[in-house]
Design a protein around this motif. Sequence first.
Motif, PDB file in Angstrom:
ATOM      1  N   TYR A  27      91.077  72.867  32.108  1.00 29.14           N
ATOM      2  CA  TYR A  27      92.418  73.390  32.360  1.00 29.14           C
ATOM      3  C   TYR A  27      93.434  72.258  32.461  1.00 29.14           C
ATOM      4  O   TYR A  27      93.155  71.201  33.020  1.00 29.14           O
ATOM      5  N   ARG A  28      94.636  72.503  31.923  1.00 28.45           N
ATOM      6  CA  ARG A  28      95.823  71.692  32.203  1.00 28.45           C
ATOM      7  C   ARG A  28      96.741  72.584  33.016  1.00 28.45           C
ATOM      8  O   ARG A  28      97.276  73.568  32.513  1.00 28.45           O
ATOM      9  N   ASP A  29      96.889  72.253  34.290  1.00 28.56           N
ATOM     10  CA  ASP A  29      97.554  73.157  35.240  1.00 28.56           C
ATOM     11  C   ASP A  29      96.805  74.488  35.228  1.00 28.56           C
ATOM     12  O   ASP A  29      95.646  74.528  35.577  1.00 28.56           O
ATOM     13  N   ASP A  30      97.440  75.560  34.777  1.00 24.49           N
ATOM     14  CA  ASP A  30      96.771  76.866  34.746  1.00 24.49           C
ATOM     15  C   ASP A  30      96.417  77.317  33.336  1.00 24.49           C
ATOM     16  O   ASP A  30      95.994  78.462  33.136  1.00 24.49           O
ATOM     17  N   ASP A  31      96.579  76.427  32.359  1.00 24.71           N
ATOM     18  CA  ASP A  31      96.338  76.797  30.967  1.00 24.71           C
ATOM     19  C   ASP A  31      95.000  76.226  30.478  1.00 24.71           C
ATOM     20  O   ASP A  31      94.678  75.056  30.730  1.00 24.71           O
ATOM     21  N   SER A  90      98.129  68.574  36.171  1.00 23.06           N
ATOM     22  CA  SER A  90      96.880  68.659  36.922  1.00 23.06           C
ATOM     23  C   SER A  90      95.769  69.134  35.976  1.00 23.06           C
ATOM     24  O   SER A  90      95.934  70.138  35.270  1.00 23.06           O
ATOM     25  N   TYR A  91      94.659  68.394  35.958  1.00 23.19           N
ATOM     26  CA  TYR A  91      93.543  68.748  35.087  1.00 23.19           C
ATOM     27  C   TYR A  91      92.329  69.102  35.941  1.00 23.19           C
ATOM     28  O   TYR A  91      92.071  68.486  36.980  1.00 23.19           O
ATOM     29  N   SER A  92      91.568  70.083  35.453  1.00 24.61           N
ATOM     30  CA  SER A  92      90.381  70.518  36.174  1.00 24.61           C
ATOM     31  C   SER A  92      89.353  71.075  35.201  1.00 24.61           C
ATOM     32  O   SER A  92      89.654  71.376  34.048  1.00 24.61           O
ATOM     33  N   GLU A 124      86.206  73.979  34.975  1.00 23.78           N
ATOM     34  CA  GLU A 124      85.641  75.164  35.606  1.00 23.78           C
ATOM     35  C   GLU A 124      84.304  75.508  34.961  1.00 23.78           C
ATOM     36  O   GLU A 124      84.202  75.629  33.737  1.00 23.78           O
ATOM     37  N   LEU A 177      84.932  75.001  40.451  1.00 20.97           N
ATOM     38  CA  LEU A 177      86.131  74.344  39.929  1.00 20.97           C
ATOM     39  C   LEU A 177      86.194  72.923  40.468  1.00 20.97           C
ATOM     40  O   LEU A 177      86.195  72.702  41.679  1.00 20.97           O
ATOM     41  N   LYS A 213      88.418  69.358  40.225  1.00 22.33           N
ATOM     42  CA  LYS A 213      89.703  68.817  39.792  1.00 22.33           C
ATOM     43  C   LYS A 213      89.633  67.300  39.598  1.00 22.33           C
ATOM     44  O   LYS A 213      88.885  66.614  40.298  1.00 22.33           O
TER      45      LYS A 213
END
Length: 361
Positions: A236-240, A276-278, A280, A289, A291
């Motif tokens: 994910y990049r932020d919520d995308d 923000s990168y994460s 999942e 998840l 981060k």
Amino acid sequence: MFPIYSFSLFWTLFGGTVSVSHSLLGTCYTAVNTDEFTCVLWLDGKAVDSYSSNGMDSVPRRNWMREGRGHSLWKSVKRLNMEHWNRGRTDILKNDTGLNMSGAAVLQGRFGCEIEGNPDSGVRLMRTFAQYGWNGEDFLSFNLSRLQWEASAGSAVPMKRKWNRDQGITVETMNYIDYICVRHLSDSLSFEAKESQETAQPTAAVFAKRSLNHGKVILTCLVSGFHCNNTTVEVYRDDDIITEEDGLLSSGIRPNGDGTCQLRKSLDISNSTEASYSCEVQFRSLKQLVKWDGTIWERAAPRQDYDYYWFFMTLVLAIGLVPLFFVFMRLLRDRWRRQPNQRTEDLALSVIERVDGAQVE
């Protein structure tokens, strides 16, 4: 040479399709002078059980082998392996085969099968094993395509003839390696997959290293220790969700040595990013998840860069020296050409001077 412990375990990745070979193998050996023997059972190249002539069975190394249907299956595997071994051990050692029974003579045997499984093409039989060895050398083996025992040594010929005349031995051996072993192997793999899925605990990590491209870092999501099916990994990049269209690279699912799998996904990002990168991981009904904490690891310059540097410098030096070499060779050649001419001129002048001197006299 007759290998006591041999197995095949091959993983080949074709896109998202995993084609893999599995094997079920029993190996036994006995020191002739003592008449004691030991057998080891192998599943996908890993020793999972053993037993010996002293009647003391070891504890199976898989939980599913110890109780219920799994225990019944494994008991059948051990019984059939023992039947093949006992017949060969009794007949070969007690018949007049001309074997040298002195010293540390050893009889070996292995029985089993290898299959290849593919989600698209199904399961097919790759190889079968019904073989005996004597002191590390091939001795006697069953040819499934010809339905005959074949001797690899002259001393095995009497046993080959005896067993080929016995249709009961031929049919029993053929049924085991061509059908029963494959069924036992498939059932064992089902129990193995279920246990692996129940006990697998995937771990995930997100980290970044400086890229060779100025101003960039390589963000990586590494997930390992999960069951090879029913696991999804998203970055994910932020919520995308980041996809391949965004430049996300995937290693594909790769096997670990313990029956679990791993997956690596990476992406080039700016080292000054504020996003923000994460990573999942969804495993069964569980979600994890992880981060990225923003830490960037230093990346050492690859060794091959230095190799390219020295190669480039050597090339530049060579290009500069080659013209100088040719200039030097040309000057040297001209010098050698001038020396004979100079000697000729000096000789001519000397003759003229002598002639002139004679005329004056």
